[in-house]
Design a protein around this motif. Sequence first.
Motif: not given
Length: 508
Positions: A316, A321, A324-325, A330, A504-507
């Motif tokens: 984040i 960010d 969006a979560s 998420d 975020p799921r990209r984490r």
Amino acid sequence: MRSPRRSRSRPRSRFRWDSSGLRQITRGLGTLDAEIFETVARSDSPALDATMRPLSRAADHSTLWFAIAGGLALSGRPTAQRAAARGVATLAVTSLLTNQVAKRIRARPRPTPTTVPLQRRGHRLPTSNSLPSGHSASAAAFALGTGIENAPAGLVLGGLAGLVGLSRVATGAHYPGDVLAGFGIGASVAVIGARLVPPITEHSVAVPAASRDLAPPRPRGNGVVAVVNPSSGSGDGRSVVDAMRSELPDAEIIELGPDDDVEALLRDAAGRAEVLAVGGGDGTVAAAARVALDTGLPLAVFPAGTYNHFAKDLGITTVADTVASLAAGDVMRVDVAMLNDDHVILNTASIGAYPHFVRTRGRLQHRWSRPFATAVALTATLRRTRPVRIRVDGTVIETSLFLLGNSLYQPSGFAPSRRVRLDDGLLDVRILEVGHRFAVMRLLGSLVAGRLERSPLFHEMQVPEFSFSAVDGPVVVAHDGEIGESFQDATFRVAYRALPVYAPRRRD
């Protein structure tokens, strides 16, 4: 009458330097180099004719490597972005060293390209010194520099770098020896750079996949109650408040005043919240995490502090960010470290002068490189700080710098910067021991040589629980950027994946 003095001749040395052998070897290598060049140049190969000139031209002015670095940077993958940054930095240093130093050492004319097929020759014959090949040096520097951070990318680029080196011979621009010398320079700069600035690599610890909870989407912030410090981050908190009001119109936002009790406001907010949100420095976020753990609420973090270490390691960096979560629902579960089961630690805890070391290094990094700033800050801290004696597993350790992290930090050594995971169930403990003769000089020598991890004065361990007792009376334990309380006995343990937090799921 005196007898005539006899002249004494000094015995001649049995060993005399004879440079003729070296000259013969040099001439032989030069002849071999020219013969290999002629063999490649005269080879009748449609594949070389079709590919070598375009590839050599693409590498002019490192255009090829900059284009690849741009693609890696835009990939969104942290390892690829770090690889691009290191590759470009290594290339820049190598190019300067090759063109301004190495090419001036020994003059060597370019090969005569008359034997090279016309369709394969370069558009323009270079006029600079032939030894070493600048294209090859840049190619090796970028490929190896990239591979230090991202091995798969480095493997592919290593093959491409080899083809670029071949293209310099095939098009008549360089002898093979020039290419090999360039490869050696580029590789050496990359290796030295890796010792001075170690890459960020994952610990070899098996960690299960991230734990995710299903949460209802909250695109407008319904059910979210946020406590935000508008004066945090040198005033950046105000812009965070404005962005939250715009992006989350249904959320309740409470602004902290200078005289407000942070924990009392957070507990009051938690009483009517479905999601507890917080915006402020790491100390404020840690207080919110304590309340979230006690109430079982998920936590939403908005980066409003000066450093925002916890938010950054969650992936984040902006209000968008977190928004969006929330909109996607998420939620992941992360670890928290507990100090004597009463104090929550999200990032780090320390005793001694570690906070002073971090501040000094950060101030110096604006003027000098990170390794040099680290060495200077470490020297100043160890010289000016009174050591603290602690007992660990029955052994007394005298230390000036002690750091404990929630989850494993990267890189190894005493200048960690980030975490790859926040849910590995481990504490990262690092101790510099100074209770020995010439300890400061020995530590600095190990740091400069890139061997701090092997020094007997440096201790680095990854454990689920860690305890120490202060030998000379209670010591202050600072954590998450705040000066904490004094403790005679301190026990740290991991609350494994105990805190649900929006990330975020990209984490993953």
